[in-house]
Write a protein that holds these residues in place. Structure first.
Motif, PDB file in Angstrom:
ATOM      1  N   THR A 171       1.154  -1.481  -0.369  1.00  0.00           N
ATOM      2  CA  THR A 171       0.160   0.172  -0.134  1.00  0.00           C
ATOM      3  C   THR A 171       0.964   1.036   0.099  1.00  0.00           C
ATOM      4  OG1 THR A 171      -1.817  -1.386   1.438  1.00  0.00           O
ATOM      5  CG2 THR A 171      -1.500   1.638   1.307  1.00  0.00           C
ATOM      6  N   ASN A 172       1.560   1.074   0.901  1.00  0.00           N
ATOM      7  CA  ASN A 172       3.079   2.851   0.700  1.00  0.00           C
ATOM      8  C   ASN A 172       3.130   2.811  -0.549  1.00  0.00           C
ATOM      9  OD1 ASN A 172       5.266   3.856   1.771  1.00  0.00           O
ATOM     10  ND2 ASN A 172       4.082   4.493   3.701  1.00  0.00           N
ATOM     11  N   THR A 173       4.249   1.910  -0.844  1.00  0.00           N
ATOM     12  CA  THR A 173       5.011   1.415  -2.068  1.00  0.00           C
ATOM     13  C   THR A 173       4.263   1.951  -3.123  1.00  0.00           C
ATOM     14  OG1 THR A 173       4.862  -1.108  -2.200  1.00  0.00           O
ATOM     15  CG2 THR A 173       6.661  -0.010  -0.947  1.00  0.00           C
ATOM     16  N   ILE A 174       3.136   0.950  -3.640  1.00  0.00           N
ATOM     17  CA  ILE A 174       2.550   1.424  -4.537  1.00  0.00           C
ATOM     18  C   ILE A 174       2.058   3.101  -4.548  1.00  0.00           C
ATOM     19  CG2 ILE A 174       0.075   0.916  -5.504  1.00  0.00           C
ATOM     20  CD1 ILE A 174       0.414  -1.583  -5.182  1.00  0.00           C
ATOM     21  N   SER A 182      -4.146   7.730  -2.048  1.00  0.00           N
ATOM     22  CA  SER A 182      -4.929   7.152  -1.709  1.00  0.00           C
ATOM     23  C   SER A 182      -6.159   6.165  -2.275  1.00  0.00           C
ATOM     24  CB  SER A 182      -5.407   7.398  -0.227  1.00  0.00           C
ATOM     25  OG  SER A 182      -5.605   8.887   0.647  1.00  0.00           O
ATOM     26  N   THR A 183      -7.019   7.731  -2.399  1.00  0.00           N
ATOM     27  CA  THR A 183      -8.171   7.693  -3.051  1.00  0.00           C
ATOM     28  C   THR A 183      -8.138   7.338  -4.500  1.00  0.00           C
ATOM     29  OG1 THR A 183      -8.935   9.534  -1.549  1.00  0.00           O
ATOM     30  CG2 THR A 183     -10.212   8.099  -3.641  1.00  0.00           C
ATOM     31  N   GLN A 184      -7.283   7.042  -5.270  1.00  0.00           N
ATOM     32  CA  GLN A 184      -6.803   6.500  -6.640  1.00  0.00           C
ATOM     33  C   GLN A 184      -6.959   5.234  -6.267  1.00  0.00           C
ATOM     34  OE1 GLN A 184      -4.305   8.934  -7.256  1.00  0.00           O
ATOM     35  NE2 GLN A 184      -5.543  10.400  -8.691  1.00  0.00           N
ATOM     36  N   LEU A 185      -5.872   4.632  -5.247  1.00  0.00           N
ATOM     37  CA  LEU A 185      -5.531   3.197  -5.214  1.00  0.00           C
ATOM     38  C   LEU A 185      -6.347   2.482  -4.495  1.00  0.00           C
ATOM     39  CD1 LEU A 185      -3.205   1.146  -5.673  1.00  0.00           C
ATOM     40  CD2 LEU A 185      -2.650   1.825  -2.911  1.00  0.00           C
ATOM     41  N   LEU A 186      -6.775   2.886  -3.733  1.00  0.00           N
ATOM     42  CA  LEU A 186      -8.053   2.608  -2.921  1.00  0.00           C
ATOM     43  C   LEU A 186      -8.963   2.236  -4.040  1.00  0.00           C
ATOM     44  CD1 LEU A 186      -9.971   1.221  -0.752  1.00  0.00           C
ATOM     45  CD2 LEU A 186     -10.697   3.685  -0.327  1.00  0.00           C
ATOM     46  N   TYR A 187     -10.008   3.211  -4.901  1.00  0.00           N
ATOM     47  CA  TYR A 187     -10.585   2.823  -6.167  1.00  0.00           C
ATOM     48  C   TYR A 187     -10.225   1.975  -7.423  1.00  0.00           C
ATOM     49  CZ  TYR A 187     -13.870   4.331  -9.724  1.00  0.00           C
ATOM     50  OH  TYR A 187     -14.672   4.398 -11.061  1.00  0.00           O
ATOM     51  N   GLN A 188      -9.357   1.739  -7.297  1.00  0.00           N
ATOM     52  CA  GLN A 188      -9.200   0.711  -8.313  1.00  0.00           C
ATOM     53  C   GLN A 188      -9.225  -0.588  -8.005  1.00  0.00           C
ATOM     54  OE1 GLN A 188      -6.140   2.108 -11.762  1.00  0.00           O
ATOM     55  NE2 GLN A 188      -5.298   3.321 -10.658  1.00  0.00           N
ATOM     56  N   SER A 189      -8.469  -0.178  -6.548  1.00  0.00           N
ATOM     57  CA  SER A 189      -8.053  -2.167  -5.642  1.00  0.00           C
ATOM     58  C   SER A 189      -9.418  -2.922  -5.372  1.00  0.00           C
ATOM     59  CB  SER A 189      -7.226  -2.030  -4.708  1.00  0.00           C
ATOM     60  OG  SER A 189      -7.305  -1.415  -4.098  1.00  0.00           O
ATOM     61  N   PHE A 241      -5.610   3.973   3.876  1.00  0.00           N
ATOM     62  CA  PHE A 241      -4.915   3.386   2.515  1.00  0.00           C
ATOM     63  C   PHE A 241      -4.924   5.126   2.863  1.00  0.00           C
ATOM     64  CE2 PHE A 241      -7.078   0.280   0.817  1.00  0.00           C
ATOM     65  CZ  PHE A 241      -6.718  -0.174  -0.334  1.00  0.00           C
ATOM     66  N   LEU A 242      -4.796   6.139   3.450  1.00  0.00           N
ATOM     67  CA  LEU A 242      -4.344   7.481   3.391  1.00  0.00           C
ATOM     68  C   LEU A 242      -3.250   7.221   4.535  1.00  0.00           C
ATOM     69  CD1 LEU A 242      -4.744  10.192   2.509  1.00  0.00           C
ATOM     70  CD2 LEU A 242      -6.660  10.682   4.733  1.00  0.00           C
ATOM     71  N   VAL A 243      -3.662   6.904   5.491  1.00  0.00           N
ATOM     72  CA  VAL A 243      -2.854   6.583   6.509  1.00  0.00           C
ATOM     73  C   VAL A 243      -1.165   6.045   6.787  1.00  0.00           C
ATOM     74  CG1 VAL A 243      -2.235   5.864   9.132  1.00  0.00           C
ATOM     75  CG2 VAL A 243      -4.416   7.009   8.793  1.00  0.00           C
ATOM     76  N   ILE A 244      -1.246   4.617   5.956  1.00  0.00           N
ATOM     77  CA  ILE A 244      -0.106   3.800   5.715  1.00  0.00           C
ATOM     78  C   ILE A 244       0.265   4.474   4.279  1.00  0.00           C
ATOM     79  CG2 ILE A 244       0.424   1.565   4.304  1.00  0.00           C
ATOM     80  CD1 ILE A 244      -1.874   0.224   5.064  1.00  0.00           C
ATOM     81  N   GLY A 245      -0.226   5.482   3.369  1.00  0.00           N
ATOM     82  CA  GLY A 245       1.009   6.568   2.401  1.00  0.00           C
ATOM     83  C   GLY A 245       1.235   7.596   2.971  1.00  0.00           C
ATOM     84  N   LYS A 246       0.342   8.553   3.858  1.00  0.00           N
ATOM     85  CA  LYS A 246       1.302   9.359   4.614  1.00  0.00           C
ATOM     86  C   LYS A 246       2.509   8.836   5.780  1.00  0.00           C
ATOM     87  CE  LYS A 246      -2.340  13.029   4.488  1.00  0.00           C
ATOM     88  NZ  LYS A 246      -0.922  14.436   3.441  1.00  0.00           N
ATOM     89  N   THR A 247       1.918   7.783   6.447  1.00  0.00           N
ATOM     90  CA  THR A 247       3.291   7.343   7.222  1.00  0.00           C
ATOM     91  C   THR A 247       3.542   6.284   6.654  1.00  0.00           C
ATOM     92  OG1 THR A 247       0.970   6.032   8.581  1.00  0.00           O
ATOM     93  CG2 THR A 247       1.835   8.390   9.133  1.00  0.00           C
ATOM     94  N   SER A 248       3.407   5.239   7.780  1.00  0.00           N
ATOM     95  CA  SER A 248       4.187   4.294   7.440  1.00  0.00           C
ATOM     96  C   SER A 248       3.229   2.964   7.680  1.00  0.00           C
ATOM     97  CB  SER A 248       5.379   3.523   7.856  1.00  0.00           C
ATOM     98  OG  SER A 248       5.082   3.745   9.421  1.00  0.00           O
TER      99      SER A 248
END
Length: 351
Positions: A171-174, A182-189, A241-248
């Motif tokens: 989630t973080n690396t993608i 995070s919204t774009q990744l969540l929408y597609q997955s 997705f937002l938390v993992i993308g912004k932090t770790s």
């Protein structure tokens, strides 16, 4: 407001949204499962993801975010892996005691740290490692009761840990690799996650509960709580997705244990659940670990720009100082040997 301040404000908002939405959905699902007898967790999760995808599709139609397609194989693999990890966690809970399931969730943090250290060469300071140890100790005291082991349950727990860690790291690396939000990744997955659980959920729930999800008595009260749970899940999935993308991924797991402590506290205050000195002691120790982890992470984040700027200024000084260039040239030519390439910093690969 500077870019750093906006990032910190966005991170705090994401963490707060994740805590509030997760605690809310736990309370809602507890009423749905314990009070109303709807024990089909995997099927319910597939409905959560389906409602999340529909909500994001409406948001896309309203142009609240931009659709940014990227590697389809990566999205498909990521979505299926997330679905599998959820199914394995539910199986782990079904084949193990509650105490061993809590140990499985605790093991996700050290496993994530190990994977990020081995494959991404990420360094965790001694202070952060100690804070995480205190956190895990506290959550273990507060939540782990019995530890009944069996071979099948242990294998399922191990697979659940590995798939969950890999999915959260992805989630973080993608998001960083393909520069998607995070919204774009969540929408597609979301469709792949929902389809995976939608197909396997009824069989998995039937196997674990010996009941048929389609034969359940859906009273108006049950339907209300299912609808409420699905609506809250939109916020839960988005904030994850937002938390993992912004932090770790590690920070997200720490946040997950904070939610566990809050759920225990709210259960005691609001629902009058049984509470013991172990729960109180464990929550207190866990809070110490969380505060310490937050402090050292903030300290480390503030030190990175300072170290980077000092390193850049030092490089500029070296380039602008002719004496350093002459001394370096003289040293290389004094023994008549050809210039040698600088030795590789092996410490990076040894840690």
């Amino acid at each position: 407001m500077g870019e750093g301040e906006r990032f910190q404000l966005g991170t705090v908002g994401a963490l707060s949204l994740s805590v509030v939405s997760s605690v809310s959905i736990v309370i809602c699902n507890k009423a749905l499962i314990s009070s109303l007898g709807f024990t089909f967790a995997t099927t319910l999760t597939s409905w959560h993801l389906l409602v999340t995808f529909c909500s994001l599709h409406v948001a896309l139609w309203l142009k609240l975010f931009e659709h940014k397609p990227f590697d389809a194989r990566t999205v498909m693999g990521f979505g299926i892996l997330n679905g599998i990890s959820i199914g394995l966690l539910n199986l782990s809970l079904g084949f193990n005691s509650v105490g061993f399931y809590q140990m499985t969730k605790l093991a996700i943090i050290p496993c994530t740290v190990l994977l990020e250290t081995l494959f991404f060469l990420k360094k965790f300071s001694r202070s952060i490692q100690l804070s995480l140890s205190v956190l895990l100790l506290g959550v273990g005291i507060a939540t782990v009761t019995d530890l009944q082991l069996n071979a099948l349950g242990s294998i399922l727990s191990l697979l659940a840990i590995l798939t969950t860690c890999v999915a959260q790291i992805m989630t973080n690396t993608i998001q960083k690799k393909f520069k998607v939000s995070s919204t774009q990744l969540l929408y597609q997955s979301c469709p792949y996650q929902a389809l995976t659980l939608f197909v396997t959920g009824p069989f998995l729930d039937g196997f674990l509960t010996n009941r048929n999800v389609f034969a359940f008595d859906y009273t108006p009260q049950v339907l209300f709580f299912i609808a409420l749970s699905c609506l809250i899940s939109v916020s839960v999935n988005f904030s994850t997705f937002l938390v993992i993308g912004k932090t770790s991924p590690v920070t997200y797991q720490v946040l997950g244990h904070l939610k566990t402590c809050l759920v225990l506290t709210f259960g005691y205050v609001l629902l009058h659940d049984p509470f013991s000195w172990r729960n109180i002691l464990g929550i207190f120790v866990a809070m110490i670990g969380m505060v310490s982890y937050s402090y050292y992470c903030t300290l480390q984040t503030q030190q990175k720009p300072i170290e980077a700027s000092s390193q850049m200024s030092q490089e500029k000084e070296n380039e602008s100082d002719p004496l350093l260039s002459l001394e370096g040239g003289g040293a290389m030519m004094s023994d008549g040997a050809a210039p040698r390439a600088p030795a590789r910093n092996s410490s990076k690969y040894m840690q």
